[in-house]
Design a protein around this motif. Structure first.
Motif, PDB file in Angstrom:
ATOM      1  N   MET A   1       0.970  -1.231  -0.131  1.00 56.01           N
ATOM      2  CA  MET A   1       0.097   0.110  -0.029  1.00 56.01           C
ATOM      3  C   MET A   1       0.869   1.168  -0.039  1.00 56.01           C
ATOM      4  O   MET A   1       1.679   1.262   0.824  1.00 56.01           O
ATOM      5  CB  MET A   1      -0.880  -0.173   1.135  1.00 56.01           C
ATOM      6  CG  MET A   1      -1.585   1.178   1.373  1.00 56.01           C
ATOM      7  SD  MET A   1      -2.861   0.888   3.036  1.00 56.01           S
ATOM      8  CE  MET A   1      -3.538   2.609   2.879  1.00 56.01           C
ATOM      9  N   ILE A   2       0.549   2.082  -1.099  1.00 61.66           N
ATOM     10  CA  ILE A   2       1.334   3.329  -0.946  1.00 61.66           C
ATOM     11  C   ILE A   2       0.785   4.236   0.017  1.00 61.66           C
ATOM     12  O   ILE A   2      -0.354   4.732  -0.085  1.00 61.66           O
ATOM     13  CB  ILE A   2       1.341   3.987  -2.425  1.00 61.66           C
ATOM     14  CG1 ILE A   2       2.096   3.064  -3.509  1.00 61.66           C
ATOM     15  CG2 ILE A   2       2.131   5.356  -2.565  1.00 61.66           C
ATOM     16  CD1 ILE A   2       1.999   3.375  -4.810  1.00 61.66           C
ATOM     17  N   PRO A   3       1.710   4.883   0.964  1.00 59.83           N
ATOM     18  CA  PRO A   3       1.274   6.066   1.850  1.00 59.83           C
ATOM     19  C   PRO A   3       0.487   6.914   1.104  1.00 59.83           C
ATOM     20  O   PRO A   3       1.041   7.505   0.351  1.00 59.83           O
ATOM     21  CB  PRO A   3       2.430   6.347   2.635  1.00 59.83           C
ATOM     22  CG  PRO A   3       3.557   5.050   2.206  1.00 59.83           C
ATOM     23  CD  PRO A   3       3.309   4.660   1.052  1.00 59.83           C
ATOM     24  N   ARG A   4      -0.543   7.671   1.777  1.00 54.86           N
ATOM     25  CA  ARG A   4      -1.144   8.668   1.573  1.00 54.86           C
ATOM     26  C   ARG A   4      -0.578   9.740   2.064  1.00 54.86           C
ATOM     27  O   ARG A   4      -0.008   9.827   3.102  1.00 54.86           O
ATOM     28  CB  ARG A   4      -2.640   8.718   2.137  1.00 54.86           C
ATOM     29  CG  ARG A   4      -3.867   9.500   1.610  1.00 54.86           C
ATOM     30  CD  ARG A   4      -5.024   9.117   2.236  1.00 54.86           C
ATOM     31  NE  ARG A   4      -6.213   9.695   1.799  1.00 54.86           N
ATOM     32  CZ  ARG A   4      -7.269   9.895   2.195  1.00 54.86           C
ATOM     33  NH1 ARG A   4      -7.737   9.251   3.284  1.00 54.86           N
ATOM     34  NH2 ARG A   4      -8.421  10.347   1.172  1.00 54.86           N
ATOM     35  N   VAL A   5      -0.453  11.014   1.497  1.00 58.36           N
ATOM     36  CA  VAL A   5       0.354  12.126   1.628  1.00 58.36           C
ATOM     37  C   VAL A   5      -0.402  13.545   1.765  1.00 58.36           C
ATOM     38  O   VAL A   5      -1.015  13.791   0.644  1.00 58.36           O
ATOM     39  CB  VAL A   5       1.663  12.269   0.554  1.00 58.36           C
ATOM     40  CG1 VAL A   5       2.586  13.345   1.018  1.00 58.36           C
ATOM     41  CG2 VAL A   5       2.508  11.038   0.718  1.00 58.36           C
ATOM     42  N   LYS A   6      -0.219  14.203   2.981  1.00 52.56           N
ATOM     43  CA  LYS A   6      -0.526  15.489   3.154  1.00 52.56           C
ATOM     44  C   LYS A   6       0.389  16.650   3.239  1.00 52.56           C
ATOM     45  O   LYS A   6       1.088  16.293   3.983  1.00 52.56           O
ATOM     46  CB  LYS A   6      -1.871  15.276   4.261  1.00 52.56           C
ATOM     47  CG  LYS A   6      -2.339  16.742   4.419  1.00 52.56           C
ATOM     48  CD  LYS A   6      -3.704  16.586   5.512  1.00 52.56           C
ATOM     49  CE  LYS A   6      -4.130  17.906   5.992  1.00 52.56           C
ATOM     50  NZ  LYS A   6      -3.340  18.040   7.338  1.00 52.56           N
ATOM     51  N   ILE A   7       0.064  17.592   2.267  1.00 54.54           N
ATOM     52  CA  ILE A   7       0.857  18.811   2.676  1.00 54.54           C
ATOM     53  C   ILE A   7       0.017  19.792   3.215  1.00 54.54           C
ATOM     54  O   ILE A   7      -0.775  20.095   2.717  1.00 54.54           O
ATOM     55  CB  ILE A   7       1.543  19.227   1.189  1.00 54.54           C
ATOM     56  CG1 ILE A   7       2.350  18.022   0.567  1.00 54.54           C
ATOM     57  CG2 ILE A   7       2.558  20.297   1.542  1.00 54.54           C
ATOM     58  CD1 ILE A   7       3.456  17.566   1.209  1.00 54.54           C
ATOM     59  N   CYS A   8       0.462  20.240   4.440  1.00 49.03           N
ATOM     60  CA  CYS A   8      -0.467  21.077   5.266  1.00 49.03           C
ATOM     61  C   CYS A   8       0.278  22.452   5.503  1.00 49.03           C
ATOM     62  O   CYS A   8       1.583  22.743   5.044  1.00 49.03           O
ATOM     63  CB  CYS A   8      -0.538  20.562   6.405  1.00 49.03           C
ATOM     64  SG  CYS A   8      -2.102  21.228   7.433  1.00 49.03           S
ATOM     65  N   GLY A   9      -0.452  23.469   5.611  1.00 50.82           N
ATOM     66  CA  GLY A   9      -0.172  24.812   5.751  1.00 50.82           C
ATOM     67  C   GLY A   9       0.381  25.539   4.519  1.00 50.82           C
ATOM     68  O   GLY A   9       1.017  26.347   4.539  1.00 50.82           O
ATOM     69  N   PRO A 169      11.652  15.231   4.768  1.00 45.71           N
ATOM     70  CA  PRO A 169      11.954  14.511   3.714  1.00 45.71           C
ATOM     71  C   PRO A 169      13.101  13.182   4.087  1.00 45.71           C
ATOM     72  O   PRO A 169      12.831  12.056   3.480  1.00 45.71           O
ATOM     73  CB  PRO A 169      12.384  15.451   2.524  1.00 45.71           C
ATOM     74  CG  PRO A 169      11.890  16.684   2.791  1.00 45.71           C
ATOM     75  CD  PRO A 169      11.846  16.760   4.152  1.00 45.71           C
ATOM     76  N   ALA A 170      13.884  13.738   4.903  1.00 42.11           N
ATOM     77  CA  ALA A 170      15.028  12.723   5.311  1.00 42.11           C
ATOM     78  C   ALA A 170      14.469  11.722   6.264  1.00 42.11           C
ATOM     79  O   ALA A 170      15.001  10.579   6.177  1.00 42.11           O
ATOM     80  CB  ALA A 170      15.883  13.279   6.122  1.00 42.11           C
ATOM     81  N   ALA A 200      11.185  22.430  -3.506  1.00 40.44           N
ATOM     82  CA  ALA A 200      12.000  21.263  -3.598  1.00 40.44           C
ATOM     83  C   ALA A 200      11.785  20.339  -2.277  1.00 40.44           C
ATOM     84  O   ALA A 200      11.661  19.085  -2.506  1.00 40.44           O
ATOM     85  CB  ALA A 200      13.457  21.813  -3.650  1.00 40.44           C
ATOM     86  N   ALA A 201      11.595  20.858  -1.179  1.00 37.95           N
ATOM     87  CA  ALA A 201      11.427  19.918   0.011  1.00 37.95           C
ATOM     88  C   ALA A 201      10.047  19.341  -0.184  1.00 37.95           C
ATOM     89  O   ALA A 201       9.903  18.122   0.231  1.00 37.95           O
ATOM     90  CB  ALA A 201      11.470  20.800   1.496  1.00 37.95           C
ATOM     91  N   ILE A 202       9.020  20.048  -0.606  1.00 35.95           N
ATOM     92  CA  ILE A 202       7.773  19.320  -0.891  1.00 35.95           C
ATOM     93  C   ILE A 202       7.790  18.334  -1.797  1.00 35.95           C
ATOM     94  O   ILE A 202       7.329  17.036  -1.574  1.00 35.95           O
ATOM     95  CB  ILE A 202       6.912  20.303  -1.425  1.00 35.95           C
ATOM     96  CG1 ILE A 202       6.295  21.347  -0.334  1.00 35.95           C
ATOM     97  CG2 ILE A 202       5.545  19.716  -1.954  1.00 35.95           C
ATOM     98  CD1 ILE A 202       5.569  22.493  -0.917  1.00 35.95           C
ATOM     99  N   THR A 203       8.388  18.400  -2.990  1.00 37.70           N
ATOM    100  CA  THR A 203       8.673  17.458  -3.828  1.00 37.70           C
ATOM    101  C   THR A 203       9.595  16.185  -3.378  1.00 37.70           C
ATOM    102  O   THR A 203       8.932  15.068  -3.604  1.00 37.70           O
ATOM    103  CB  THR A 203       9.370  18.020  -5.100  1.00 37.70           C
ATOM    104  OG1 THR A 203       8.874  19.053  -5.670  1.00 37.70           O
ATOM    105  CG2 THR A 203       9.706  16.860  -6.276  1.00 37.70           C
ATOM    106  N   ALA A 208       9.681  10.604  -1.412  1.00 39.92           N
ATOM    107  CA  ALA A 208      10.075   9.637  -0.314  1.00 39.92           C
ATOM    108  C   ALA A 208       9.018   8.866   0.714  1.00 39.92           C
ATOM    109  O   ALA A 208       9.050   7.779   0.767  1.00 39.92           O
ATOM    110  CB  ALA A 208      11.054  10.467   0.934  1.00 39.92           C
ATOM    111  N   ALA A 209       7.993   9.815   0.730  1.00 41.25           N
ATOM    112  CA  ALA A 209       6.742   8.945   1.503  1.00 41.25           C
ATOM    113  C   ALA A 209       6.143   7.857   0.579  1.00 41.25           C
ATOM    114  O   ALA A 209       5.741   6.878   0.998  1.00 41.25           O
ATOM    115  CB  ALA A 209       5.883  10.163   1.672  1.00 41.25           C
ATOM    116  N   LYS A 210       6.022   8.187  -0.574  1.00 41.93           N
ATOM    117  CA  LYS A 210       5.293   7.377  -1.683  1.00 41.93           C
ATOM    118  C   LYS A 210       6.379   6.220  -1.755  1.00 41.93           C
ATOM    119  O   LYS A 210       5.549   4.998  -2.115  1.00 41.93           O
ATOM    120  CB  LYS A 210       5.014   7.977  -2.957  1.00 41.93           C
ATOM    121  CG  LYS A 210       3.885   9.298  -2.867  1.00 41.93           C
ATOM    122  CD  LYS A 210       2.582   8.667  -2.737  1.00 41.93           C
ATOM    123  CE  LYS A 210       1.636   9.555  -2.850  1.00 41.93           C
ATOM    124  NZ  LYS A 210       0.295   9.345  -2.880  1.00 41.93           N
ATOM    125  N   ALA A 211       7.458   6.185  -1.867  1.00 44.83           N
ATOM    126  CA  ALA A 211       8.564   5.177  -1.934  1.00 44.83           C
ATOM    127  C   ALA A 211       8.477   4.206  -0.885  1.00 44.83           C
ATOM    128  O   ALA A 211       8.836   3.142  -1.042  1.00 44.83           O
ATOM    129  CB  ALA A 211       9.861   5.607  -2.367  1.00 44.83           C
TER     130      ALA A 211
END
Length: 217
Positions: A1-9, A169-170, A200-203, A208-211
């Motif tokens: 299962m690929i993790p769901r990702v939320k970018i907030c703020g 990201p790290a 760049a950090a958002i990308t 990283a999360a999806k992988a």
């Protein structure tokens, strides 16, 4: 299962576009004046119009009906995330202002803190587990503080949930592995300074999360 990702703020069009282009699933707009990432309902609506295939999330703290009406009018959010002291019954009432449902955020510092979510399962459509705010804080989240993510390992709920608190990201892949989280939520961890998103950090975070697979099956 690929993790769901939320970018907030998210508070600017470039950051929204970066999140959408990177493949974020959820876009969070904080309508709470104490946050360095705060936007008005009107501004949130302008930004949410750029969401593409992502879902919009209006993040609110103990909102009254007047604010909820403005958010519904200007944003028409897919989800509302409540980050205050809202009761289970209040969460159920707020559902009427969102297209798809209501999520409730909880501050976590120990395994016992997860018990609070149990009373909300019949009234909410998902949870966000964030770090407890520091003593005397003027807002309930967005501090970039991490906690022992393994507290959540093995947590089972009838509702989906997102891991939040100190993610970058790290470390997001390690956080998913430690917690078994089905999704993650980040705000300060993709910023160059409070309220200023690093494109760049958002990308990098979404990639990283999806992988990451962690302990998910």
């Amino acid at each position: 299962m690929i993790p769901r990702v939320k970018i907030c703020g998210l508070n600017g069009p470039e950051a929204v576009d970066a999140a959408v282009d990177a493949g974020a699933d959820l876009l969070g707009f904080i309508v709470f004046e104490n946050s360095p990432r705060a936007v008005t309902p009107e501004r949130a609506g302008e930004l949410a119009a750029r969401k593409g295939a992502a879902r919009s999330v209006a993040v609110l703290v103990d909102p009254d009906d007047g604010l909820l009406a403005r958010v519904r009018e200007h944003v028409a959010p897919d989800f509302i995330q409540l980050h205050g002291k809202e009761s289970p019954q209040r969460c159920a009432e707020v559902r009427a202002y969102a297209r798809e449902g209501v999520w409730k955020a909880f501050g976590i510092g120990a395994a016992a803190d997860l018990d609070a979510a149990r009373a909300y399962e019949a009234h909410c459509d998902g949870f966000v587990f964030d770090a407890r705010p520091p003593r005397g804080a003027d807002r309930p989240g967005g501090w970039g503080a991490a906690y022992d993510w393994s507290i959540l390992n093995g947590y089972e709920s009838a509702r989906p949930w997102l891991l939040s608190g100190g993610l970058t990201p790290a470390n997001v892949a390690g956080a998913i592995a430690a917690s078994g989280a089905p999704g993650v939520d980040v705000a300060s961890g993709v910023e160059s300074s409070p309220g200023v998103k690093d494109l760049a950090a958002i990308t990098a975070f979404v990639k990283a999360a999806k992988a990451a697979r962690g302990q998910q099956t």
